[in-house]
Design an enzyme around this catalytic site. Structure first.
Site, short mmCIF file in Angstrom:
data_model
loop_
_atom_site.label_atom_id
_atom_site.label_comp_id
_atom_site.label_asym_id
_atom_site.label_seq_id
_atom_site.Cartn_x
_atom_site.Cartn_y
_atom_site.Cartn_z
N HIS A 188 37.14 37.17 25.39
CA HIS A 188 37.33 38.52 24.89
C HIS A 188 36.02 39.29 24.75
O HIS A 188 36.01 40.34 24.12
CB HIS A 188 38.02 38.49 23.52
N GLU A 223 48.09 40.24 35.25
CA GLU A 223 47.04 41.18 35.65
C GLU A 223 47.07 41.47 37.14
O GLU A 223 46.87 42.62 37.56
CB GLU A 223 45.67 40.65 35.22
#
Lengths: 336, 375
Positions: free
Chosen positions: A129, A60
């Site tokens: 998540h 990321e």
């Protein structure tokens, strides 16, 4: 007007932005052949090629940092972070680089990066998540933060975000991806409401209910339910949580005199705290009751089987409405 | 995969400073190197004199920076004494339209890219975060977050690829940064996409007080081949070797062969910054041993051996250094701090209601201090 899911509206927004401007490129994990884990980028790589729809390594900070370099070079990267809880490895690049480069260079370098984050809970997902990290980004000057709640806004505001010369963190509520709505795909951006403008999702007289993104639908359900109890709730979908459209918010609060804020994110130092502080500063003399927050608990996101106890639901919102209306409620006698 | 002058894991640690590619001995003797020679075949006495001049001027900027900090004119200064050959040698290999992403210590890179006297001191004085427009120098704002700029260089290089030009991006960072995730992710991205980027790792032996052995148990240049990136370990106090290695790396990138990695083995003679006290963590003997490897003295010795170091040349370099030092000092001493309300400028590129509101309030507040008009 066409009926589209939010997922498809975002896909169309990306497609048209890429078609209109060759400097727009999309990058992230699994966004190419797979079309993204939510299929938001479905078909884009076959249409625009791998140079513009860039499957990246699973890193990321790498995605975000290379987007900075591409922006330096004049590109307009649209970055997909695969899930909300995975944005933290990119945090330094977002808050120290993306957000600050324009300021550090006295405006010579722009960072027109759109950071798309599939966001928030309610879909029964695994750990990391379902998180709501928006307060971190709202607290960071130099970023604009958007949270959309319906397909039309998702389409228009994504295109506005990509067209903006500022970096935009763009939160997409996962649980609304498959919600359908009317979308005007040919809307001219110049004619659309500006990206920072709040929307009065439902008019009301007694209570102003401030919310955004994933909670808008729940807030509207609460307003419908409250009507049966004789309470008229005005629901404001903030759409932009940095900056906040306080003109719309304060006009509503001055009318109703009562404020409830709801969001999924934890309570302490959250967006709700900021909203209530700002509303109180601006409208203290108009308030009939202490503003109330309906938020996630101050806990790490719980296991999926328990998330319904974490997420603010219709009843918790109505309970807060009772508090601001000085009706019997869950806190009656508890905190006296 | 190319990796030259690098030790095997059993041979020694990252501290071996002699297993490096070199063209000039510490005594200034020109020696042959099969890898590097062809990249500096065109370097004549005039070019050498230019490199010498650059290094002397850079050292003078650095000396002036330290002095200005000690005199309270600058809040901080990150000295680069000892690293002149690495900075000048690599930066002088760049073309004007290449793009450099330096760290806070790369004063010499900013100098070589055309920085003005004010560009060296005003950020450290606290007047600006960046004094130059990055697009004027094709050099990004100097980076303080360790290693973050390595990813920016790779992203910029990916943009070069998409534009189809033969430019190159360069990421400068130190040995400490090699421990950062960003630098490692940068190498993954650069390798995966074949981006035209050169990584220049200045191994100056110390990351504040942490010796390079805390960062690396094996030469740092040895990591790059593991990412699929050819690398070279060079004597960072040898300006010719730095120039040659950089030309090799840039040529590799320009020809579409992707990234390359240079580890320049050198030494930070001064403190990490003027706030640091290196006597707490390193020996005098170590510093003195590196003083005998001085990068400027090395070129002087070579020029002398070629009868190219005459009094007129020395006088002209000294005069240039004096003039530059005076200009740097003048830039610091004559700085004017911009008006307070401008701190709210350029947070966003487009109008922002939150900032607009704060500007309105702060402006009114500041106006409250304005002298009252005479009745």
């Amino acid at each position: 007007m066409v009926q589209l899911t939010m997922a498809k509206a975002i896909n169309e927004g990306l497609r048209r932005a890429m078609a209109d401007d060759p400097k727009v490129l999309v990058m992230g994990e699994d966004i190419g052949k797979l079309g993204g884990v939510f299929r938001i980028t479905d078909g884009l790589q076959s249409e625009f090629g791998a140079q513009r729809v860039v499957d990246t390594p699973l890193a990321e900070a790498g995605i975000m940092g290379t987007a900075v370099g591409l922006a330096f070079r004049g590109y307009r990267p649209v970055v997909e972070i695969q899930f909300d809880g995975f944005v933290y490895p990119a945090f330094d690049q977002i808050v120290c680089q993306v957000a600050k480069l324009h300021y550090r260079t006295r405006g010579n370098v722009t960072m027109p990066i759109t950071i798309r984050i599939p966001w928030a809970g309610g879909v029964g997902a695994a750990e990391h998540h379902s998180e709501s990290p928006e307060a971190y980004f709202v607290h960071t000057s130099g970023l604009r933060v958007i949270a959309v709640s319906n397909p039309q806004d998702a389409y228009v505001m994504l295109r506005q975000a990509i067209a903006s010369n500022d970096p935009v963190v763009y939160f997409e509520p996962k649980r609304l991806y498959h919600t359908k709505g009317e979308v005007d795909l040919d809307v001219q951006l110049a004619d659309a409401p500006p990206m920072g403008l709040a929307r009065i999702a439902r008019e009301g007289e007694d209570v102003t209910l401030l919310t955004y993104g994933s909670q808008v639908a729940t807030a509207l359900d609460a307003a419908t339910a409250a009507e049966d109890d004789g309470v008229s709730i005005e629901v404001i979908d903030l759409r932009s949580i940095s900056p906040v459209d306080y003109r719309t918010v304060t006009a509503s609060v001055r009318k109703t005199g009562r404020v409830v804020v709801t969001h999924e994110a934890a309570r302490e130092a959250g967006v709700g705290a900021e909203l209530i502080a700002s509303v109180t500063e601006r409208c203290f003399n108009y308030l009939e009751a202490a503003p109330q927050r309906v938020t996630g608990h101050d806990i790490p996101y719980p296991p999926a089987k328990l998330e319904k106890h974490h997420l603010p639901d219709l009843d918790r919102i109505l309970d807060a409405v009772d508090r601001v209306m000085d009706r019997p409620n869950s806190l009656s006698g508890v905190l006296d | 995969m190319t990796m030259t002058h690098t030790l095997t894991p059993t041979a020694d640690l990252a501290t071996d400073i002699d297993d490096v590619a070199r063209l000039l001995t510490p005594d200034g003797e020109r020696i042959a190197d099969p890898e590097l020679d062809r990249w500096v075949a065109d370097v004549d006495a005039a070019t050498l004199r230019g490199l010498y001049r650059d290094m002397v001027l850079l050292r003078r900027i650095d000396t002036e920076g330290v002095a200005l900090q000690r005199q309270g004119q600058l809040a901080l200064w990150p000295p680069c004494q000892g690293q002149e050959a690495t900075q000048i040698g690599t930066a002088r290999a760049l073309r004007a339209d290449d793009f450099a992403f330096p760290s806070y210590r790369e004063t010499g890179v900013v100098y070589a890219r055309g920085g003005k006297p004010s560009d060296f001191v005003l950020a450290w004085r606290g007047e600006e975060h960046s004094t130059y427009n990055p697009y004027d120098l094709n050099t990004a704002t100097q980076q303080i977050i360790i290693g973050a700029q390595s990813l920016h260089a790779v992203g910029y290089a990916m943009g070069i690829q998409r534009d189809g030009t033969d430019q190159v991006a360069v990421a400068y960072f130190g040995d400490g940064a090699s421990s950062q995730g960003d630098v490692n992710e940068a190498m993954v991205f650069a390798s995966s996409y074949g981006a035209p980027v050169v990584f220049v790792c200045t191994n100056n032996q110390w990351a504040i007080s942490e010796p390079v052995t805390v960062q690396a148990k094996f030469p740092i240049a040895g990591r790059a081949p593991g990412f699929g990136i050819p690398s070279m370990r060079v004597d960072g106090n040898d300006v010719l070797a730095c120039l040659a290695a950089m030309r090799w790396a840039i040529d590799n990138a320009r020809r579409g062969n992707g990234p390359a990695f240079i580890e320049a083995v050198t030494y930070r003679m001064g403190p990490h910054t003027t706030s640091d006290d290196p006597t707490r963590y390193r020996d005098k003997e170590e510093v003195e041993s590196w003083r005998r490897r001085d990068p400027i003295a090395r070129v002087e010795a070579l020029l002398r051996s070629q009868n190219e170091f005459d009094e007129a040349f020395v006088a002209s370099v000294d005069a240039d250094a004096d003039a530059l030092a005076a200009a740097v000092r003048h830039a610091a001493m004559s700085a004017t701090t911009r008006p307070p309300l401008t701190i709210l400028d350029d947070v966003y590129a487009e109008p922002h209601s939150g900032i607009d509101e704060q500007r309105e309030w702060f402006g009114a507040y500041l106006n409250g201090f304005a002298p009252a008009e005479e009745a």
